[in-house]
Design an enzyme around this catalytic site. Structure first.
Site, short mmCIF file in Angstrom:
data_model
loop_
_atom_site.label_atom_id
_atom_site.label_comp_id
_atom_site.label_asym_id
_atom_site.label_seq_id
_atom_site.Cartn_x
_atom_site.Cartn_y
_atom_site.Cartn_z
N SER A 1 138.98 -81.70 78.95
CA SER A 1 139.51 -82.28 80.19
C SER A 1 139.36 -83.79 80.28
O SER A 1 138.50 -84.38 79.63
CB SER A 1 138.82 -81.62 81.39
OG SER A 1 139.36 -80.34 81.56
N ASN B 1 143.35 -73.45 81.69
CA ASN B 1 142.29 -73.62 82.67
C ASN B 1 142.45 -74.99 83.35
O ASN B 1 143.52 -75.24 83.88
CB ASN B 1 140.90 -73.29 82.14
CG ASN B 1 140.53 -73.96 80.86
OD1 ASN B 1 141.03 -73.62 79.80
ND2 ASN B 1 139.63 -74.92 80.93
N ASP B 2 141.44 -75.81 83.34
CA ASP B 2 141.42 -77.00 84.21
C ASP B 2 142.74 -77.78 84.28
O ASP B 2 143.34 -78.04 83.24
CB ASP B 2 140.41 -78.03 83.71
CG ASP B 2 139.08 -77.46 83.38
OD1 ASP B 2 138.87 -76.25 83.50
OD2 ASP B 2 138.22 -78.26 82.96
N GLN C 1 144.47 -77.72 80.60
CA GLN C 1 143.85 -77.14 79.42
C GLN C 1 144.67 -75.92 78.98
O GLN C 1 144.84 -74.96 79.75
CB GLN C 1 142.42 -76.71 79.75
CG GLN C 1 141.48 -77.87 79.96
CD GLN C 1 141.18 -78.59 78.66
OE1 GLN C 1 140.45 -78.09 77.81
NE2 GLN C 1 141.78 -79.76 78.48
N ARG D 1 131.24 -84.88 78.91
CA ARG D 1 132.69 -84.63 78.96
C ARG D 1 133.33 -84.84 80.33
O ARG D 1 132.68 -85.03 81.33
CB ARG D 1 132.97 -83.20 78.50
CG ARG D 1 132.35 -82.10 79.33
CD ARG D 1 132.80 -80.75 78.76
NE ARG D 1 132.09 -79.67 79.38
CZ ARG D 1 130.90 -79.20 78.97
NH1 ARG D 1 130.29 -79.75 77.93
NH2 ARG D 1 130.32 -78.21 79.61
N ASP D 2 134.67 -84.74 80.27
CA ASP D 2 135.56 -84.70 81.44
C ASP D 2 135.63 -86.04 82.18
O ASP D 2 135.37 -86.12 83.39
CB ASP D 2 135.15 -83.57 82.40
CG ASP D 2 134.99 -82.22 81.70
OD1 ASP D 2 135.60 -82.06 80.62
OD2 ASP D 2 134.27 -81.35 82.21
N GLU E 1 130.27 -80.28 85.41
CA GLU E 1 131.52 -80.54 84.69
C GLU E 1 132.50 -81.25 85.62
O GLU E 1 132.32 -81.27 86.84
CB GLU E 1 132.18 -79.22 84.24
CG GLU E 1 131.33 -78.39 83.31
CD GLU E 1 132.02 -77.12 82.82
OE1 GLU E 1 131.85 -76.81 81.64
OE2 GLU E 1 132.70 -76.44 83.60
#
Ligand code: FRU
Length: 478
Positions: A62, A2-3, A20, A126-127, A177
């Site tokens: 992430s 993903n990301d 990810q 996060r991230d 996010e």
């Protein structure tokens, strides 16, 4: 996968993309940082996994990567190309920010023994995206369930001070996010002015107007500590449904804001049919981004494919006078199955247009009823609308109510260009130099090999040109 994570351009001109990655499955989970490198953002070489979770219950979520050229961290006394990754360690009970450093330009990392470097006792934090601002590091990070982006500063990447928050702006969705804070070039009338402007990007999931996940962005000002949006508008990065968690590359030239996004949507990503081929998910094209003003609605962040000439090959079709015409481009002999197309339009102002001129693209396969359609409307009450229709692609979606199949976007001024790339399972369409873009997955039963272009109902004094090129495959030499 993903990301995209930690995207950066190293001093040797190699682009690094981390992402990810679940090495043990074809759905999200067991998150590691996969790694790939490229000389041009199109031809990729898979590299060994860069970051591993410390236990099977954890995930390396992430984050971002910086080059610590001045050894602010103290990790790199003997080099100017030290790389630091800043990421979220997700455990069953917490999310906190970790760092890891690399002596070999981002191929292998050592996890810092003083981690976490930022822990607020939350499990929804996060991230981190880190950038350099004049004389200090700046991190934007999501307090995911509080609809807040925290801005933190640091001199050494190890100690972080809270500077300010951006709270409750734009669409909330259920989670904020993957924030990014970036300076992008300012364009006027299709040309760079030499000025740069700050933009804050916040991804939300679920809760996109189209359903599921989407990125939204806010032009604004930033003084190194505090971000202030320029207006009260909420703008989304894409008018279709497969463009999420966009990440900007660290280390590009100041006048180039290059990004890449995950081309999927959390609503259906884990069900898409490519698993039978042993893979799931692709990234968007690399994009060059800019900010411009469009009629009435003001700021718009545009994007176009970055450096498409790295793969653009034979011209398959060109017509410099494509008014009230149609053509079928047979691309069955294009081994990559991928095309780049461009059309330009010069029409009278919309108030002088009678009738409904349209430009349509249809991708199809002989003997199959599957087709993918896209187009633009130049007159009538829907003048200024661009659209994508993936409803007649029968390889996925029939039973999935969330695989929304028609998308549109409206601009006030008529588009002067429409361009795009079609690949086997993805269309990326750019309207008016990419002021609006639509990224859409589709899964046909049979591989598409015909492109029909049509410009109909055009006024006599309209000028329309079209061109279609074959794109080279990017895995050919690997
Ligand atoms: C966004 C996201 C991030 C998180 C990652 C986990 O798609 O949910 O917030 O870090 O995916 O894979």
């Amino acid at each position: 996968m993903n990301d995209p994570n930690g995207c950066f351009l190293d001093g040797n001109g190699t682009w690094h993309l981390y992402y990810q990655y679940n090495p043990t499955g074809l759905t999200a989970g067991n998150q590691h940082w996969g790694h790939a490198t490229s000389p041009d953002l199109y031809h990729w070489t898979n590299q060994p996994i860069a970051l591993f979770p410390p236990t099977p219950d954890d995930g390396v979520f992430s984050g971002s990567v910086v080059v610590d050229a001045n050894n602010t961290s103290g990790f790199f006394p003997d080099q100017t190309d030290g790389v630091v990754a800043i990421y979220t360690l997700h455990t069953p009970t917490s999310e906190s920010q970790y760092i890891a450093y690399s002596y070999d330009s981002g191929y292998t990392f050592t996890v810092y023994e003083g981690n976490p470097v930022l822990d607020i006792g939350s499990d929804q934090f996060r991230d981190p995206k880190v950038i350099w601002y004049e004389d200090h590091w700046v991190m934007v990070v999501a307090y995911a369930t509080e609809f807040t982006i925290g801005i933190f500063t640091s001199n050494d990447l190890k100690t972080w001070d809270h500077a300010s928050n951006v709270t409750d702006i734009g669409l909330f969705g259920l989670l904020y996010e993957c924030p990014n804070l970036v300076q992008v070039p300012l364009w006027e009338n299709g040309k760079a002015t030499g000025e740069l402007h700050w933009v804050l990007i916040i991804s939300i999931n679920p809760g996109a107007p189209q359903g599921g996940s989407i990125s939204q962005y806010f032009p604004g000002t930033f003084d190194g500590y505090k971000f202030t949006p320029s207006d009260g508008g909420t703008r989304i990065s894409d008018f279709a449904k497969d463009n999420y968690a966009e990440q900007f590359f660290f280390g590009t030239k100041a006048d180039e804001a290059v990004s890449i996004a995950w081309a999927s949507n959390w609503q259906y990503t884990n069900n898409l049919p490519t698993a039978s081929e042993g893979w799931r998910s692709v990234m968007s094209l690399p994009r060059m981004n800019y900010l411009t003003k469009v009629e009435r609605t003001g700021w718009e962040m545009g994007s176009l494919p970055y450096g498409i000439d790295a793969v653009r090959s034979r011209e398959l079709s060109y017509d410099g006078d494509f008014v009230n015409k149609s053509v079928i481009v047979d691309y069955s002999n294009v081994t990559s199955g991928a095309l780049y197309f461009e059309a330009t339009f010069s029409l009278p102002p919309v108030k002088n247009i009678t009738g409904v001129p349209t430009f349509n693209l249809t991708f199809s396969a002989p003997g199959s009823s599957d087709k993918l359609r896209a187009g633009y409307i130049f007159g009538g009450s829907n003048a200024g609308i661009g659209w994508i229709d993936r409803r007649n692609t029968s390889g996925y979606g029939g039973d999935d109510p969330l695989f929304t199949d028609r998308f549109s976007v409206a601009g006030v001024a008529l588009a002067k260009t429409i361009s795009g790339v079609i690949d086997r399972t993805i269309l990326e369409m750019f309207i008016d130099d990419g002021a609006f873009s639509g990224t859409s997955l589709f899964f046909p039963q049979d591989k598409f090999s015909n492109l029909t272009l049509e410009a109909q109902g055009m006024p006599d004094d309209a000028k329309v040109t079209i061109a279609v090129w074959e794109l080279n495959g990017v895995w050919d030499n690997q």
